[in-house]
Write an enzyme that holds these catalytic residues in place. Sequence first.
Site, PDB file in Angstrom:
ATOM      1  N   HIS A 110      -5.361  -5.001  14.819  1.00  0.00           N
ATOM      2  CA  HIS A 110      -4.330  -5.663  15.608  1.00  0.00           C
ATOM      3  C   HIS A 110      -4.225  -7.170  15.346  1.00  0.00           C
ATOM      4  O   HIS A 110      -3.270  -7.807  15.789  1.00  0.00           O
ATOM      5  CB  HIS A 110      -4.541  -5.370  17.104  1.00  0.00           C
ATOM      6  CG  HIS A 110      -3.253  -5.162  17.846  1.00  0.00           C
ATOM      7  ND1 HIS A 110      -3.180  -4.494  19.042  1.00  0.00           N
ATOM      8  CD2 HIS A 110      -1.979  -5.552  17.558  1.00  0.00           C
ATOM      9  CE1 HIS A 110      -1.919  -4.492  19.461  1.00  0.00           C
ATOM     10  NE2 HIS A 110      -1.170  -5.121  18.582  1.00  0.00           N
ATOM     11  N   ASP A 235      -0.464  -0.406  19.748  1.00  0.00           N
ATOM     12  CA  ASP A 235      -1.831  -0.085  19.341  1.00  0.00           C
ATOM     13  C   ASP A 235      -2.042   1.386  19.671  1.00  0.00           C
ATOM     14  O   ASP A 235      -1.905   1.794  20.827  1.00  0.00           O
ATOM     15  CB  ASP A 235      -2.817  -0.970  20.116  1.00  0.00           C
ATOM     16  CG  ASP A 235      -4.233  -0.878  19.582  1.00  0.00           C
ATOM     17  OD1 ASP A 235      -4.655   0.238  19.200  1.00  0.00           O
ATOM     18  OD2 ASP A 235      -4.926  -1.912  19.553  1.00  0.00           O
ATOM     19  N   GLU A 280      -4.092  -0.035  14.237  1.00  0.00           N
ATOM     20  CA  GLU A 280      -5.415   0.488  14.610  1.00  0.00           C
ATOM     21  C   GLU A 280      -5.597   1.975  14.342  1.00  0.00           C
ATOM     22  O   GLU A 280      -6.479   2.612  14.927  1.00  0.00           O
ATOM     23  CB  GLU A 280      -5.756   0.161  16.079  1.00  0.00           C
ATOM     24  CG  GLU A 280      -5.862  -1.329  16.394  1.00  0.00           C
ATOM     25  CD  GLU A 280      -7.164  -1.995  15.922  1.00  0.00           C
ATOM     26  OE1 GLU A 280      -8.101  -1.274  15.480  1.00  0.00           O
ATOM     27  OE2 GLU A 280      -7.235  -3.244  15.982  1.00  0.00           O
TER      28      GLU A 280
HETATM   29 MN   LIG Z   1      -5.016  -3.985  20.205  1.00  0.00          MN
END
Ligand SMILES: [Mn+2]
Length: 308
Positions: A110, A235, A280
């Site tokens: 991230h 994410d 991610e």
């Molecule tokens: Mn994150």
Amino acid sequence: MPPLHDVAVRILGVPMDLGQQRRGVDMGPSALRYAGLQARLRRMGFEVEDGGNIDVPAPEETAEDEAVQDINGGRARHLQAVRAVCAAIYEAAERCVADNQFPIFLGGDHSIALGTVGGVSATTTTGVIWIDAHADFNTPNTSPSGNLHGMPLSHLVGLGIPELRDVGRPGAKVDPHHVALIGLRNVDRGERQLLREMGIRAYTMRDIDERGLAAIARETIIHVAGLPRVHVSLDMDSLDPRVAPGVGTPVQGGLNYREAHLLMEMLSESRKITSLDIVEINPILDNGNQTAELAVELAASLLGAKIL
Ligand SMILES: [Mn+2]
């Protein structure tokens, strides 16, 4: 922003895992391409161009080793390498906006958002919807680990250290009142304090349990509705590990399959969203390519795929 189908989509990969210690999220861009992102969006009628990957050094070839670097009394890993990659992302993101493209950035961890959000906000006030199990609101001074993937959002709103805050252009990239966090369930003590001090709007999983995802999506859309651009930073660890096991830092109790889709569908209907990160994904921990396949479906929902 013109109607979505008039906007060309540009895919940019950032195979970076310097922002964390567990190896594997550098394969995220390949997993998303393998899952058919480009073909899926083309079937929906979009013009889609894959711009390839931004160059990222392997951890082994950077001058900094795994040892945590001391910075102003805080901790930061691979600081110079992450800063350099994010500066390159920033330029690429800025070009996408100038060319009137809808960029989709494939992480990577991230920390890439330091470049993506910075670049897309270069000339226009931009809101950010950060969908994540974590707040990513540490600074080198509050971080227990020194991992930069836990620090991008704090730096984007102007906190932290100049090396990360001033990527692309000096200072904050986003007004803290133009941010909404959704899906939180693992927040460090220092982050909790900073989130409060900066007045960040944050929806935890408990809020979602109590009020339902739709109510929170509606409020979030109203929160950013007046802004000319809105970036979604997804994410994949915001989802429950049962539906998205292949992520860098899994946390139990996340968004279920339908909640994630409903959020994307409602954001799509708002017609406010102008750029997207998908970050991610760790194929090493995945079952088959389940998590990247889900991410492709969610991207399609965000860009307007409907059931009926
Ligand atoms: Mn994150």
